[in-house]
Design a protein around this motif. Sequence first.
Motif, PDB file in Angstrom:
ATOM      1  N   ASN A  14       0.785  -1.231   0.000  1.00 13.87           N
ATOM      2  CA  ASN A  14       0.000   0.000   0.000  1.00 13.87           C
ATOM      3  C   ASN A  14       0.824   1.291   0.000  1.00 13.87           C
ATOM      4  N   GLY A  15       2.115   1.182   0.350  1.00 11.04           N
ATOM      5  CA  GLY A  15       2.939   2.382   0.478  1.00 11.04           C
ATOM      6  C   GLY A  15       3.095   2.800   1.926  1.00 11.04           C
ATOM      7  N   ALA A  16       4.111   3.614   2.180  1.00  7.05           N
ATOM      8  CA  ALA A  16       4.455   3.976   3.557  1.00  7.05           C
ATOM      9  C   ALA A  16       3.407   4.846   4.232  1.00  7.05           C
ATOM     10  N   ASP A  17       2.639   5.616   3.446  1.00  5.42           N
ATOM     11  CA  ASP A  17       1.701   6.570   4.037  1.00  5.42           C
ATOM     12  C   ASP A  17       0.242   6.121   3.992  1.00  5.42           C
ATOM     13  N   HIS A  18      -0.001   4.878   3.631  1.00  6.01           N
ATOM     14  CA  HIS A  18      -1.378   4.392   3.577  1.00  6.01           C
ATOM     15  C   HIS A  18      -1.890   4.135   5.004  1.00  6.01           C
ATOM     16  N   PRO A  19      -3.159   4.461   5.284  1.00  2.00           N
ATOM     17  CA  PRO A  19      -3.692   4.226   6.634  1.00  2.00           C
ATOM     18  C   PRO A  19      -3.528   2.782   7.121  1.00  2.00           C
ATOM     19  N   LEU A  49       2.137   8.819  13.555  1.00  2.00           N
ATOM     20  CA  LEU A  49       1.149   9.840  13.896  1.00  2.00           C
ATOM     21  C   LEU A  49       1.318  11.081  13.016  1.00  2.00           C
ATOM     22  N   ALA A  50       2.561  11.490  12.807  1.00  4.04           N
ATOM     23  CA  ALA A  50       2.826  12.649  11.953  1.00  4.04           C
ATOM     24  C   ALA A  50       2.351  12.394  10.522  1.00  4.04           C
ATOM     25  N   ARG A  51       2.597  11.182  10.023  1.00  4.05           N
ATOM     26  CA  ARG A  51       2.157  10.840   8.663  1.00  4.05           C
ATOM     27  C   ARG A  51       0.630  10.817   8.564  1.00  4.05           C
ATOM     28  N   LEU A  52      -0.033  10.236   9.574  1.00  5.14           N
ATOM     29  CA  LEU A  52      -1.484  10.126   9.531  1.00  5.14           C
ATOM     30  C   LEU A  52      -2.146  11.502   9.565  1.00  5.14           C
ATOM     31  N   LYS A  53      -1.594  12.417  10.346  1.00  2.00           N
ATOM     32  CA  LYS A  53      -2.164  13.766  10.430  1.00  2.00           C
ATOM     33  C   LYS A  53      -2.122  14.469   9.074  1.00  2.00           C
ATOM     34  N   LEU A  63      -6.024   7.835  14.815  1.00  3.09           N
ATOM     35  CA  LEU A  63      -5.279   8.916  15.464  1.00  3.09           C
ATOM     36  C   LEU A  63      -5.225   8.708  16.973  1.00  3.09           C
ATOM     37  N   SER A  64      -6.376   8.410  17.562  1.00  2.00           N
ATOM     38  CA  SER A  64      -6.423   8.247  19.017  1.00  2.00           C
ATOM     39  C   SER A  64      -5.665   7.001  19.464  1.00  2.00           C
TER      40      SER A  64
END
Length: 204
Positions: A14-19, A49-53, A63-64
């Motif tokens: 999915n890639g490094a930044d996929h949820p 967390l930084a990526r998800l934001k 996030l939580s």
Amino acid sequence: HWLEQGVELARAENGADHPRTLEMRAYLCHGLNELGDYDRAAGECRDALARLKKIAPDDTVLLSRLQLYLSDAAIALHHPDEARPLLEAALGSGDEEIKLAAKASLSELSGKHGDATAAIADHREALAETIKVFAPFNPHHPNIIAEHHELGKALLEHGDAAAALTELTRADEDADPTEVSPLELAQIRYARAQAVIKAHGDPA
């Protein structure tokens, strides 16, 4: 090991930044906390967390979850000022389990800052809520064990060794070693031993 493999598979697919990848990293962070590798856990969670934001700021449950696990690492590393805002943010989760865990950790932080009576009251409330949510599925659920443990520690720090011993004995005897991490089981038994000595003066 398997969590690490899960992260690598998710990243490859999915890639490094996929949820989905970031969710796997959250579970890896939790596993590292369970092992006591808090520095690495904090690094994993902080980056995820930084990526998800950036890519999915509306994914409040993930996030939580990341905020909760990062706060666990921060507390273990003696950084309460980093942990507190993370826990307060996690209280807004739509996931009941995350909210209960965040509330319990905030109670623990209150106890460490001298408000022991309030912390004990908060822990009792958290235990009651946790039993209400999880006991119908499993009366010995690891989350219930953890709340008995936290309440016992708070009582012990407050000087009520007899009441602490009741909670810690319950946590120890109800804990299933296949569901509770070896680290937490050791911490429960260490606290129980302290309570025995303070309550009965019996080192043996």
